[in-house]
Design an enzyme around this catalytic site. Sequence first.
Site, PDB file in Angstrom:
ATOM      1  CD  GLU A  57      39.007  71.246  69.960  1.00 27.36           C
ATOM      2  OE1 GLU A  57      39.602  70.607  70.855  1.00 27.36           O
ATOM      3  OE2 GLU A  57      39.174  71.036  68.751  1.00 27.36           O
ATOM      4  CD  GLU A  82      36.506  55.050  69.888  1.00 25.03           C
ATOM      5  OE1 GLU A  82      37.177  55.804  69.171  1.00 25.03           O
ATOM      6  OE2 GLU A  82      36.720  54.906  71.105  1.00 25.03           O
ATOM      7  CG  PHE A 137      34.720  64.908  74.147  1.00 19.96           C
ATOM      8  CD1 PHE A 137      33.630  64.503  74.914  1.00 19.96           C
ATOM      9  CD2 PHE A 137      35.015  64.179  73.000  1.00 19.96           C
ATOM     10  CE1 PHE A 137      32.848  63.417  74.530  1.00 19.96           C
ATOM     11  CE2 PHE A 137      34.253  63.095  72.613  1.00 19.96           C
ATOM     12  CZ  PHE A 137      33.167  62.709  73.388  1.00 19.96           C
ATOM     13  CE  LYS A 176      44.317  70.956  72.242  1.00 22.33           C
ATOM     14  NZ  LYS A 176      42.848  70.871  72.073  1.00 22.33           N
ATOM     15  CB  CYS A 182      38.692  55.329  76.389  1.00 21.04           C
ATOM     16  SG  CYS A 182      39.177  55.490  78.111  1.00 21.04           S
TER      17      CYS A 182
HETATM   18  P1  NAD Z   1      40.041  63.709  69.330  1.00 22.97           P
HETATM   19  O1  NAD Z   1      41.071  62.822  68.749  1.00 22.97           O
HETATM   20  O2  NAD Z   1      39.078  64.373  68.396  1.00 22.97           O
HETATM   21  O3  NAD Z   1      40.739  64.921  70.144  1.00 22.97           O
HETATM   22  C1  NAD Z   1      41.721  64.675  71.116  1.00 22.97           C
HETATM   23  C2  NAD Z   1      42.643  65.894  71.198  1.00 22.97           C
HETATM   24  O4  NAD Z   1      43.285  66.072  69.941  1.00 22.97           O
HETATM   25  C3  NAD Z   1      41.896  67.194  71.501  1.00 22.97           C
HETATM   26  O5  NAD Z   1      42.639  67.956  72.412  1.00 22.97           O
HETATM   27  C4  NAD Z   1      41.806  67.858  70.140  1.00 22.97           C
HETATM   28  O6  NAD Z   1      41.776  69.256  70.223  1.00 22.97           O
HETATM   29  C5  NAD Z   1      43.055  67.382  69.442  1.00 22.97           C
HETATM   30  N1  NAD Z   1      42.897  67.290  67.980  1.00 22.97           N
HETATM   31  C6  NAD Z   1      41.750  67.055  67.288  1.00 22.97           C
HETATM   32  N2  NAD Z   1      42.000  67.022  65.972  1.00 22.97           N
HETATM   33  C7  NAD Z   1      43.336  67.239  65.825  1.00 22.97           C
HETATM   34  C8  NAD Z   1      44.198  67.317  64.681  1.00 22.97           C
HETATM   35  N3  NAD Z   1      43.737  67.166  63.434  1.00 22.97           N
HETATM   36  N4  NAD Z   1      45.506  67.523  64.902  1.00 22.97           N
HETATM   37  C9  NAD Z   1      45.994  67.676  66.137  1.00 22.97           C
HETATM   38  N5  NAD Z   1      45.206  67.623  67.251  1.00 22.97           N
HETATM   39  C10 NAD Z   1      43.903  67.403  67.094  1.00 22.97           C
HETATM   40  O7  NAD Z   1      39.281  62.878  70.448  1.00 22.97           O
HETATM   41  P2  NAD Z   1      37.982  63.265  71.259  1.00 22.97           P
HETATM   42  O8  NAD Z   1      36.800  63.193  70.349  1.00 22.97           O
HETATM   43  O9  NAD Z   1      38.202  64.507  72.018  1.00 22.97           O
HETATM   44  O10 NAD Z   1      37.936  62.074  72.325  1.00 22.97           O
HETATM   45  C11 NAD Z   1      37.342  60.831  72.062  1.00 22.97           C
HETATM   46  C12 NAD Z   1      38.376  59.807  71.634  1.00 22.97           C
HETATM   47  O11 NAD Z   1      39.378  59.673  72.647  1.00 22.97           O
HETATM   48  C13 NAD Z   1      37.803  58.415  71.461  1.00 22.97           C
HETATM   49  O12 NAD Z   1      38.363  57.851  70.321  1.00 22.97           O
HETATM   50  C14 NAD Z   1      38.232  57.687  72.711  1.00 22.97           C
HETATM   51  O13 NAD Z   1      38.314  56.284  72.582  1.00 22.97           O
HETATM   52  C15 NAD Z   1      39.566  58.283  72.938  1.00 22.97           C
HETATM   53  N6  NAD Z   1      39.993  58.103  74.313  1.00 22.97           N
HETATM   54  C16 NAD Z   1      40.918  57.131  74.550  1.00 22.97           C
HETATM   55  C17 NAD Z   1      41.327  56.878  75.827  1.00 22.97           C
HETATM   56  C18 NAD Z   1      42.332  55.808  76.107  1.00 22.97           C
HETATM   57  O14 NAD Z   1      42.706  55.663  77.256  1.00 22.97           O
HETATM   58  N7  NAD Z   1      42.811  55.068  75.138  1.00 22.97           N
HETATM   59  C19 NAD Z   1      40.820  57.634  76.886  1.00 22.97           C
HETATM   60  C20 NAD Z   1      39.888  58.629  76.608  1.00 22.97           C
HETATM   61  C21 NAD Z   1      39.485  58.849  75.306  1.00 22.97           C
END
Ligand code: NAD
Length: 500
Positions: free
Chosen positions: A180, A385, A153, A177, A285
């Site tokens: 959401e 985090e 997100f 994808k 991130c």
């Molecule tokens: P998230 O892991 O909740 O979701 C990421 C994606 O995974 C979304 O598209 C979501 O729909 C999907 N998803 C969620 N739960 C799932 C499941 N159980 N099975 C399969 N898919 C699933 O992350 P978020 O809250 O959207 O984003 C924040 C996180 O992203 C933080 O931890 C941040 O550090 C990380 N991030 C990392 C970087 C990087 O470059 N390393 C960059 C941006 C964000």
Amino acid sequence: MSTPQRITHLVAGSPWQGTAERTSEVFNPATGEVSGVLDLASADLVGDVVAGAKQAWQDSWRSLSLAKRQAVLFSFRELLNRDKERIAELITAEHGKVLSDAVGEVTRGLEVVEFACGIPHLLKGGFTENASTKVDVYSMRQSLGVVAVISPFNFPAMVPMWFVPVAVACGNAVVIKPSEKDPSATIAIAELWREAGLPDGIMNVVNGDKEAVDALLAHPDVKAVSFVGSTPIARYVYETGTSHGKRVQALGGAKNHMLVLPDADLDLAADAAVNAGFGSAGERCMAISALVAVEPVADELIEKIKDRMGKLRTGDGTRGCDMGPLVTRAHRDKVASYVDAGVEAGADLVVDGRDGAFDADGDGFFLAPTLFDKVTPEMSIYADEIFGPVLSVLRASSYDEGLDLINSNPYGNGTAIFTNDGGAARRFQSEVEVGMVGVNVPIPVPMSYYSFGGWKNSLFGDSHAHGTEGVHFFTRGKVVTSRWLDPSHGGLNLGFPQND
Ligand code: NAD
């Protein structure tokens, strides 16, 4: 209160016309209102979209000349630039980050498009004349087919653009994808590809949750997956995707440290800590969430940070504030619960964001910037985090103690050292076990022609995003050994081929 808009998938360049069995709500985090109702894709729909993408890849894009592909990319670059403000408004409306920050995010994505415009140069292979007598050898890189991008997100425009322009330029078809929680900016950008001249079917967006992700991970025609999100999901995506024989790069969470040495410019360090700690409400991130002050600077530095925090205005991202809300109410409450836990664990709460005032109407998901001092590694505010506007100061007695702390942390996304000592900075860049390092730069996000990615629990897989690693990730290498007949050829020889 306005009526929530329906938000749906983008299939072969057009909005999906079906009826979703499941939907989820999208919020405006600054007001707390539901602004959209999002269609969630079933596994069957994902299968149909992948099949259409594969067909479009086979019919057109994979064999289109590089000059024609490049023309689409140039055109897409112009359209994205034209619509930058509109896309930024969509980001602010669903993510909450302030408008200027949202424009900055689109601009960083645009840089990857500009990098991908140079694809003819990036795909050039090697050629060796007369590797053996009258035998030439040359290499090429070819597209994979259908690739999936699953994004978080926090950067609904920039993170998909770390991958999509490079994947398309390399000749692949893409299924994105998005999160959401804030899908509209991703969809709006995907729509521009059709206007840029990309054949229908090469760019698709499926909205959804675990069901859609699992369908992409298991589908035999999805050849590669670029994922960005939290560490547990990144690990799951990496393990599941690779078990299905796919190429996977899964970027995970972070705990980014800023090491401040006693000789640092403390005004510069305080500015950097506030900008990198609280920009985008700490939902980056590459945000700095742990500041390691090497004594005796901690007291003076904390005063300077506190002073700057007093000038920050938190509120609706459209009103010229410095910081916006958190993305959802649940996330806001989770971050606030970490502040409670920090107090209980005995850290000094220097600035309490739970008491903040906000410039916004309605019931938004706000928490003002928060500063803790005397944090220790076992406290949850350090170990986890948090992904919110909470900055923790840890005190170290030496450079070595600070370095040990950073290297012991399970994450390794970004880090920064603040010092005026070139030797110390040079040692740090060599010794620190982190993928992206800043020297007096707090958010060292690499330019698009370098590659972005962390170490340890911040990235699963071998390839970082964009730059030449991105081009390699989205292509397969092939080497051709060739001999053309001339009057001297011929003769039988059943031995293993050797150079002569
Ligand atoms: P998230 O892991 O909740 O979701 C990421 C994606 O995974 C979304 O598209 C979501 O729909 C999907 N998803 C969620 N739960 C799932 C499941 N159980 N099975 C399969 N898919 C699933 O992350 P978020 O809250 O959207 O984003 C924040 C996180 O992203 C933080 O931890 C941040 O550090 C990380 N991030 C990392 C970087 C990087 O470059 N390393 C960059 C941006 C964000």
